[in-house]
Design an enzyme around this catalytic site. Structure first.
Site, mmCIF file in Angstrom:
data_model
loop_
_atom_site.group_PDB
_atom_site.id
_atom_site.type_symbol
_atom_site.label_atom_id
_atom_site.label_comp_id
_atom_site.label_asym_id
_atom_site.label_seq_id
_atom_site.Cartn_x
_atom_site.Cartn_y
_atom_site.Cartn_z
ATOM 1 N N ARG A 182 98.280 19.512 57.319
ATOM 2 C CA ARG A 182 97.481 19.349 58.553
ATOM 3 C C ARG A 182 97.989 18.144 59.331
ATOM 4 O O ARG A 182 98.219 17.081 58.778
ATOM 5 C CB ARG A 182 96.012 19.152 58.189
ATOM 6 C CG ARG A 182 95.065 18.865 59.376
ATOM 7 C CD ARG A 182 94.850 17.388 59.602
ATOM 8 N NE ARG A 182 93.815 17.135 60.623
ATOM 9 C CZ ARG A 182 93.591 15.949 61.170
ATOM 10 N NH1 ARG A 182 94.332 14.905 60.817
ATOM 11 N NH2 ARG A 182 92.657 15.781 62.071
ATOM 12 N N THR A 189 91.491 7.645 68.941
ATOM 13 C CA THR A 189 91.229 7.632 67.501
ATOM 14 C C THR A 189 89.965 8.460 67.281
ATOM 15 O O THR A 189 89.110 8.547 68.153
ATOM 16 C CB THR A 189 91.008 6.209 66.955
ATOM 17 O OG1 THR A 189 89.853 5.632 67.576
ATOM 18 C CG2 THR A 189 92.218 5.312 67.193
ATOM 19 N N GLY A 190 89.864 9.037 66.119
ATOM 20 C CA GLY A 190 88.695 9.854 65.820
ATOM 21 C C GLY A 190 89.109 11.277 65.497
ATOM 22 O O GLY A 190 90.232 11.511 65.030
ATOM 23 N N THR A 249 77.397 30.989 55.321
ATOM 24 C CA THR A 249 78.115 30.282 56.388
ATOM 25 C C THR A 249 78.160 28.814 56.003
ATOM 26 O O THR A 249 77.365 28.007 56.461
ATOM 27 C CB THR A 249 77.429 30.468 57.742
ATOM 28 O OG1 THR A 249 76.060 30.095 57.587
ATOM 29 C CG2 THR A 249 77.517 31.900 58.211
ATOM 30 N N GLY A 280 97.114 15.797 62.866
ATOM 31 C CA GLY A 280 96.068 15.541 63.855
ATOM 32 C C GLY A 280 96.653 15.321 65.229
ATOM 33 O O GLY A 280 97.760 15.772 65.547
ATOM 34 N N ASP A 281 95.922 14.578 66.027
ATOM 35 C CA ASP A 281 96.350 14.314 67.397
ATOM 36 C C ASP A 281 97.372 13.182 67.484
ATOM 37 O O ASP A 281 98.143 13.107 68.446
ATOM 38 C CB ASP A 281 95.137 13.943 68.255
ATOM 39 C CG ASP A 281 94.400 12.721 67.706
ATOM 40 O OD1 ASP A 281 94.258 12.617 66.465
ATOM 41 O OD2 ASP A 281 93.966 11.874 68.503
ATOM 42 N N GLY A 321 90.774 14.287 65.457
ATOM 43 C CA GLY A 321 92.008 14.686 66.117
ATOM 44 C C GLY A 321 91.944 16.062 66.726
ATOM 45 O O GLY A 321 92.524 16.308 67.794
#
Ligand code: GLY
Length: 363
Positions: free
Chosen positions: A235, A258-259, A196, A237-238, A261
């Site tokens: 990809r 910010t950060g 994992t 993000g936000d 996403g």
């Protein structure tokens, strides 16, 4: 009835009077009137992430002294950071994806027309926020992605440029040599002997968000980023997602993130901050509430993605910024030492950095 024609008519009447047609500088939002500049208003304010000190100063002055609509003031303010090769999280000089290609995300939203535009995974364009503004003003769409967004930008006069600086390329080469952070998760399995190898979310998700309130109490915002460093190609993000990395409502205010996403997307961060403020919360209260909700979601998600959770708190960074149309403002961050995470603010007292409220303080 709402539709493309009536929507364009609304835009012409309400907004396009303030938009030019230059391709050399594709977005202009100066007023078409010759009214003198208004004095600074106590409700006018610009907020941004800490990398936006110059951004808030520019955005504030554009909306107060040159009567730019707030969305355009934000877009022009973040352009300083998009063009800065030393900010490796935004625009030119941003860190590339895992294939070594810089792919940018950006969006803007206009309070008075409740309209928005966005581009995602766009390549070779230094000012994606300006392209997002054109998507908002010149199309009946909200999102354009990938090659379509790039072609739209070029069609509107944005020159294709190489966004990968030597500095960013060297950091990508160093990452590739070690390749410690792979975004792919192992398939779910009941086999206890299966590896994992969950990635540790240790890479920065830098970005710039800027929200603006005009002297008239109108709101608008913009978020622009190169996204997660060394991300899987494609990809997003936000930042380009309306309701996640940014949102505004002219009856309430404006907000952004910010950060990490993925957390902002799954929590509907921008939208939730606005809804909390609509119910009466202050900007800081709304940001804290939203971060707590997102933290709880991450705690549940950690059952299958343990790297999201660090004993009793989220393991990643996420910061939210908000302004109300009355000019009140605030920011909160998920974790960190008190006073460590700053945000940029500009109002009639000038531009400065202030400390964000920390939801899960660390020593
Ligand atoms: N918040 C920026 C990103 O996750 O891409």
């Amino acid at each position: 009835m709402a539709g493309p024609v009536s929507r364009r008519a609304i835009l012409r009447g309400a907004t396009l009077t303030a938009i030019g047609t230059s391709v050399a500088r594709p977005v202009r939002a100066e007023s078409a009137t010759d009214e003198p500049p208004r004095a600074a208003s106590s409700s006018a304010v610009a907020i941004a992430s800490a990398n936006g000190l110059r951004t808030v100063s520019k955005a504030y002055n554009l909306t107060v002294r040159r009567r730019y609509r707030p969305a355009s003031a934000a877009v022009q303010g973040v352009a300083l950071v998009e063009a800065d090769p030393n900010d490796v999280t935004v625009g030119y000089g941003g860190l590339p994806n895992e294939a070594g290609v810089v792919q940018l995300d950006a969006a803007c939203m206009d309070g008075p027309t409740h309209n928005a535009g966005s581009v995602a995974a766009i390549e070779d364009i230094m000012h994606p926020a300006q392209v997002a503004e054109l998507v908002m003003d010149r199309t009946d769409h909200v999102h354009l992605v990938g090659p379509g967004a790039r072609q739209f930008a070029i069609d509107h006069g944005f020159p294709p440029v190489n966004l990968l600086t030597d500095r960013a390329r060297q950091r990508w080469l160093a990452w590739r040599a070690q390749r410690r952070n792979d975004d792919r998760l192992a398939p779910l399995t009941d086999d206890p002997s299966a590896e994992t190898d969950h990635r540790a979310p240790t890479r920065p998700w830098g970005t710039i968000h800027c929200s603006v309130v005009s002297p008239q109490g109108d709101v608008g915002c913009c978020t622009t980023t190169s996204g997660l460093a060394f991300k899987i190609p494609g990809r997003i993000g936000d930042s380009p997602l309306i309701g996640a990395g940014l949102y505004c409502d002219n009856e309430v205010g404006s907000a952004g993130a910010t950060g990490r996403g993925e957390a902002a997307i799954l929590g509907g961060a921008g939208w939730l901050v606005i809804e909390r403020m609509r119910q009466g919360a202050s900007p800081v209260q709304a940001c804290v509430y939203t971060l707590r909700r997102i933290a709880e979601q991450s705690r549940r998600a950690a059952s299958w993605q343990p790297a999201l959770w660090d004993v009793d708190r989220p393991a990643y960074s996420l910061t939210l910024y908000a302004v109300r149309k009355d000019g009140s403002y605030g920011a909160a961050t998920m974790r960190g030492r008190p006073g460590e995470t700053k945000f940029a603010i500009c109002d009639h007292r000038g531009a400065r950095l202030e400390a964000a409220t920390v939801v899960f303080p660390t020593a």
